[in-house]
Design an enzyme around this catalytic site. Structure first.
Site, mmCIF file in Angstrom:
data_model
loop_
_atom_site.group_PDB
_atom_site.id
_atom_site.type_symbol
_atom_site.label_atom_id
_atom_site.label_comp_id
_atom_site.label_asym_id
_atom_site.label_seq_id
_atom_site.Cartn_x
_atom_site.Cartn_y
_atom_site.Cartn_z
ATOM 1 N N CYS A 65 0.807 -1.220 0.000
ATOM 2 C CA CYS A 65 0.000 0.000 0.000
ATOM 3 C C CYS A 65 0.840 1.270 0.000
ATOM 4 C CB CYS A 65 -0.954 0.010 1.191
ATOM 5 S SG CYS A 65 -0.104 0.056 2.771
ATOM 6 N N CYS A 134 -2.766 -1.162 8.609
ATOM 7 C CA CYS A 134 -2.234 0.056 9.240
ATOM 8 C C CYS A 134 -1.957 -0.177 10.723
ATOM 9 C CB CYS A 134 -3.212 1.212 9.064
ATOM 10 S SG CYS A 134 -3.480 1.659 7.333
#
Length: 165
Positions: A65, A134
């Protein structure tokens, strides 16, 4: 006739603005208010002296990402984390996860900080499944910073042992 033309122009403008600005608004609205708060008001942004023996630095990234996270901790002589800083390049969830992680490690011992899990971060921020990476990055950054700190402490002990012999 002029009124109809004006109405048509106005409604075309509204449709165009929805197409242009709609996706951003929808994306923003899909973030939980805690993520938005940490994104708009990040806590503990900055850097500590990476060469200091009482500072541990963790640098982690997710190639999939493009998020990159640097998290640093400063530990006092009693093993308590007295300061933490971060710099993150990535999405709002990555920034929020970093910000929350720095808040949570402050005041904890090195061993207590190791107990912080990505699932706890994700739960606190109400991260959707697509953003769980995340919170995993934040946990990895904490562990990397703690590992760096411990390596520095081990090196310090070895230097003392050499100096005393």
């Amino acid at each position: 006739m002029a009124m109809v033309s004006l109405r048509n122009s106005a409604s075309s403008l509204v449709l165009l603005s929805r197409r242009l600005f709609g996706p951003q608004l929808n994306t923003l609205c899909s973030y939980h208010k805690k993520v938005v708060d940490h994104y708009e008001n990040p806590r503990n942004v900055g850097s500590l002296d990476k060469n200091s023996r009482n500072v541990g630095t963790g640098l982690v990234g997710a190639p999939a990402c493009g998020d990159v996270m640097k998290l640093q901790i400063q530990v006092d002589e009693n093993g308590k984390i007295v300061d933490a800083k971060f710099k993150t390049f990535g999405c709002g969830s990555a920034i929020a996860s970093s910000s929350l992680a720095t808040e949570w490690v402050k005041g904890k011992s090195v061993d207590e900080a190791l107990k912080i899990k990505n699932t706890d971060i994700a739960k606190e921020l109400c991260l959707p499944p697509v953003k769980l990476h995340c919170s995993m990055l934040a946990e990895d950054a904490i562990r990397a910073a703690l590992s760096d700190y411990r390596i520095k402490q081990q090196d310090k002990k070895e230097e003392r042992a050499k100096a005393s012999s």
